[in-house]
Design a protein around this motif. Structure first.
Motif, PDB file in Angstrom:
ATOM      1  N   ILE A  37       0.806  -1.223   0.000  1.00 44.36           N
ATOM      2  CA  ILE A  37       0.000   0.000   0.000  1.00 44.36           C
ATOM      3  C   ILE A  37       0.837   1.270   0.000  1.00 44.36           C
ATOM      4  CG2 ILE A  37      -1.978  -1.136   1.087  1.00 44.36           C
ATOM      5  CD1 ILE A  37      -1.124   0.248   3.728  1.00 44.36           C
ATOM      6  N   PHE A  38       2.151   1.148   0.254  1.00 42.76           N
ATOM      7  CA  PHE A  38       3.019   2.324   0.242  1.00 42.76           C
ATOM      8  C   PHE A  38       4.445   1.890  -0.044  1.00 42.76           C
ATOM      9  CE2 PHE A  38       6.124   5.006   2.410  1.00 42.76           C
ATOM     10  CZ  PHE A  38       5.851   6.243   1.849  1.00 42.76           C
ATOM     11  N   ARG A  39       5.135   2.689  -0.845  1.00 49.73           N
ATOM     12  CA  ARG A  39       6.551   2.471  -1.110  1.00 49.73           C
ATOM     13  C   ARG A  39       7.311   3.777  -0.901  1.00 49.73           C
ATOM     14  NH1 ARG A  39       4.525  -1.362  -5.105  1.00 49.73           N
ATOM     15  NH2 ARG A  39       5.575  -3.372  -4.762  1.00 49.73           N
ATOM     16  N   MET A  40       8.335   3.745  -0.058  1.00 49.47           N
ATOM     17  CA  MET A  40       9.247   4.881   0.071  1.00 49.47           C
ATOM     18  C   MET A  40       9.953   5.105  -1.259  1.00 49.47           C
ATOM     19  SD  MET A  40      12.859   4.906   2.113  1.00 49.47           S
ATOM     20  CE  MET A  40      12.428   5.289   3.791  1.00 49.47           C
ATOM     21  N   MET A  41       9.957   6.356  -1.689  1.00 52.31           N
ATOM     22  CA  MET A  41      10.629   6.709  -2.938  1.00 52.31           C
ATOM     23  C   MET A  41      11.516   7.918  -2.720  1.00 52.31           C
ATOM     24  SD  MET A  41       9.664   4.375  -5.018  1.00 52.31           S
ATOM     25  CE  MET A  41      10.225   5.034  -6.602  1.00 52.31           C
ATOM     26  N   PRO A  42      12.635   8.038  -3.403  1.00 54.59           N
ATOM     27  CA  PRO A  42      13.103   7.169  -4.478  1.00 54.59           C
ATOM     28  C   PRO A  42      13.763   5.894  -3.950  1.00 54.59           C
ATOM     29  CG  PRO A  42      14.681   8.923  -4.119  1.00 54.59           C
ATOM     30  CD  PRO A  42      13.525   9.214  -3.205  1.00 54.59           C
ATOM     31  N   THR A  43      13.996   4.964  -4.865  1.00 54.64           N
ATOM     32  CA  THR A  43      14.780   3.765  -4.562  1.00 54.64           C
ATOM     33  C   THR A  43      16.246   4.164  -4.416  1.00 54.64           C
ATOM     34  OG1 THR A  43      13.260   2.295  -5.710  1.00 54.64           O
ATOM     35  CG2 THR A  43      15.544   1.549  -5.504  1.00 54.64           C
ATOM     36  N   LEU A  44      16.918   3.580  -3.409  1.00 50.88           N
ATOM     37  CA  LEU A  44      18.320   3.901  -3.165  1.00 50.88           C
ATOM     38  C   LEU A  44      19.024   2.650  -2.676  1.00 50.88           C
ATOM     39  CD1 LEU A  44      20.387   6.299  -3.050  1.00 50.88           C
ATOM     40  CD2 LEU A  44      19.788   6.511  -0.633  1.00 50.88           C
ATOM     41  N   GLU A  45      20.286   2.502  -3.020  1.00 50.12           N
ATOM     42  CA  GLU A  45      21.086   1.381  -2.536  1.00 50.12           C
ATOM     43  C   GLU A  45      21.698   1.781  -1.188  1.00 50.12           C
ATOM     44  OE1 GLU A  45      22.454  -1.921  -1.616  1.00 50.12           O
ATOM     45  OE2 GLU A  45      21.499  -1.869  -3.597  1.00 50.12           O
ATOM     46  N   SER A  46      21.040   1.389  -0.118  1.00 52.67           N
ATOM     47  CA  SER A  46      21.531   1.643   1.238  1.00 52.67           C
ATOM     48  C   SER A  46      20.940   0.578   2.152  1.00 52.67           C
ATOM     49  CB  SER A  46      21.125   3.029   1.728  1.00 52.67           C
ATOM     50  OG  SER A  46      21.461   3.196   3.102  1.00 52.67           O
ATOM     51  N   THR A  47      21.724   0.135   3.121  1.00 55.49           N
ATOM     52  CA  THR A  47      21.232  -0.844   4.103  1.00 55.49           C
ATOM     53  C   THR A  47      20.920  -0.174   5.433  1.00 55.49           C
ATOM     54  OG1 THR A  47      23.471  -1.360   4.899  1.00 55.49           O
ATOM     55  CG2 THR A  47      22.630  -2.646   3.035  1.00 55.49           C
ATOM     56  N   LEU A  48      20.817   1.156   5.451  1.00 55.19           N
ATOM     57  CA  LEU A  48      20.693   1.910   6.696  1.00 55.19           C
ATOM     58  C   LEU A  48      19.459   2.797   6.693  1.00 55.19           C
ATOM     59  CD1 LEU A  48      24.422   3.076   6.817  1.00 55.19           C
ATOM     60  CD2 LEU A  48      23.437   1.082   7.977  1.00 55.19           C
ATOM     61  N   HIS A  49      19.013   3.151   7.892  1.00 55.25           N
ATOM     62  CA  HIS A  49      18.033   4.215   8.147  1.00 55.25           C
ATOM     63  C   HIS A  49      16.774   4.108   7.285  1.00 55.25           C
ATOM     64  CE1 HIS A  49      21.093   7.216  10.099  1.00 55.25           C
ATOM     65  NE2 HIS A  49      21.247   5.974  10.537  1.00 55.25           N
ATOM     66  N   SER A  50      16.037   3.030   7.473  1.00 54.52           N
ATOM     67  CA  SER A  50      14.758   2.887   6.776  1.00 54.52           C
ATOM     68  C   SER A  50      13.585   3.405   7.597  1.00 54.52           C
ATOM     69  CB  SER A  50      14.507   1.418   6.420  1.00 54.52           C
ATOM     70  OG  SER A  50      15.391   0.984   5.414  1.00 54.52           O
TER      71      SER A  50
END
Length: 461
Positions: A226-239
């Protein structure tokens, strides 16, 4: 074009890549301090990247100092306020930054009078992250590292993994995060969860919902993102990833700024979801009273901006949203998170880079909100609840926050929207507290963040 001072440029480029929130190994209980050098994908900010200018440190009359005319717990006139020294916590990392008002940090220590009983309900969870209660008081428990969801009884019996969940990106601070039971669960059987979604070109936080099919082999069906954080980024931190339902059926979701410089500079950019709190309807549509709907360039889901990494969120008795935000080295923040407000990251704050480099010219700036409370050094906050039960009358309307680096359950006494007392509980567990929720029985339920994580219940002895 703004001219940035050389110390500020250097400090901005020295980006920390790890928080106390998820050290390596994950159950070490110590903070992982990085080298302060950005990786190859950190990016270089342009002149319009939203970094503070030379005039950012001069507070104006609208500098966002919280008022004193409302409260989580207004108390009564005869209630004495705590006095005395604060909880021992060591010297601050940034002593040159003074608090904006008395009581913004290091308030007097308080002590719970009720003896506590801590019972282990279940163990063997690999880095559990969240708890949600089903109507019959069984619990949904997520495992961050494995992307697994379990149903756990009050007696500690654990179901097989709930099948049907989508794949997660479990690297670093990613994985399966929060879980909530839908407000209409009795008729819909819908549950909601947040997770790091693997995508082409990187990843991003997503919110999904599905119908929970209970039974000996539980599963979810009709999964809907129902929701996607945008933009897409290559990071394994701070979601980020905490969710809070409101009584009118809206859903708050907290989002981090992905830590690396390319994400950090978007925390105050309304064209990006990074470093925001968003507010959506349960089906993912946008409420028509969201504060940025009149801005055609803004993401319409945005509620507030200028956050670093919010892992704690709860409603008070007035149904206002409170969040607790991870700082870098120093500067964890408690915020009363209101519509359309800017909470300042990365322009202002009370911390510094893990390398010791300066991030902020000042902890205050016009038009940016001050935290109600902050910690320096940090506690590394995680799950949060505001206590409304009857088992602990002395805890009524107090905030409880899981401490990862501090390895404690932090209790804050609040009067008129100001913190007046602080206590660090359960230090004897020597455990990183990842989650704290109030159960239907008025007890507190905790998760410890370890490769052998535990589900605990706290009641009066």
């Amino acid at each position: 074009m703004r001219i940035l001072s050389m110390p500020l440029i250097v400090a901005t480029l020295l980006v920390g890549c790890r928080d106390d929130s998820d050290p390596t190994p994950p159950d070490s209980g110590t903070s992982q301090q990085d080298s302060g050098v950005p990786g190859d994908d950190a990016g270089v900010p342009g002149t319009d990247a939203g970094l503070p200018g030379d005039d950012a440190g001069v507070p104006g009359t609208d500098a966002g100092v919280p008022g004193t005319d409302a409260g989580v717990d207004a108390g009564t006139p005869e209630d004495p306020l705590p006095s005395g020294p604060p909880v021992p916590q060591g010297p601050p990392n940034v002593p040159e930054f003074d608090p904006a008002f008395p009581g913004q940090t290091r308030v007097p220590a308080i002590q719970t009078k009720t003896p506590l009983d801590v019972v282990e309900i279940a163990s063997g969870f690999r880095n559990p992250w969240a708890i949600a209660f089903l109507p019959d008081q069984r619990m949904l428990v997520t495992e961050k590292a494995t992307g697994s969801l379990y149903i756990v009884t009050q007696q500690g019996a654990k179901s097989p993994k709930v099948s049907g969940l989508p794949a997660v990106d479990a690297r670093g601070q990613g994985g399966l995060l929060d879980v909530e039971v839908g407000p209409d669960y009795a008729t819909s059987q819908l549950i909601y969860w947040t997770y790091s979604e693997p995508r082409s070109g990187g990843n991003g936080l997503a919110v999904a919902r599905a119908r929970l099919v209970d039974g000996a082999l539980p599963r979810v069906e009709n999964v809907q993102v129902i929701f996607r954080m945008m933009p897409t980024l290559e990071s394994t931190l701070h979601s980020g990833g905490r969710m809070v339902f409101t009584p009118d059926g809206k859903l708050f979701v907290t989002l981090g700024e992905r830590s690396i410089l390319e994400g950090r500079v978007q925390a105050q950019d309304v064209k990006s979801h990074f470093g925001k709190v968003v507010r959506i309807n349960p089906d993912g549509t946008v409420p028509q009273d969201n504060p940025y709907l009149s801005n055609p360039e803004a993401k319409p889901e945005i509620w507030s901006i200028g956050h670093r990494n919010v892992l704690s969120a709860a409603l008070d008795s007035q149904n206002r949203l409170w969040t607790v935000e991870m700082g870098p080295k120093g500067g964890d923040e408690v915020n009363l998170t209101q519509a359309g407000k800017d909470y300042g990251w990365p322009t202002i704050g009370y911390g510094e880079e893990y390398s010791g480099a300066r991030i902020h010219q000042s902890p205050q700036a016009p038009g940016m909100e001050q935290p109600v409370y902050y910690w320096d050094p940090v506690i590394a906050p995680s799950g949060m609840t505001i206590y409304t039960g009857t088992l602990f009358p002395e805890w009524r309307n107090n905030m409880f926050i899981g401490g990862l680096a501090a390895q404690t359950l932090v209790r804050l006494m609040v009067r008129n929207d100001r913190v007046v007392g602080e206590e660090h509980l359960l230090k004897n567990l020597n455990a990183r507290i990842r989650e704290v929720v109030q159960g239907p029985d008025g007890a507190l339920y905790l998760l410890t963040d370890a490769t052998n994580g535990k589900l605990l219940r706290v009641t009066p002895r």
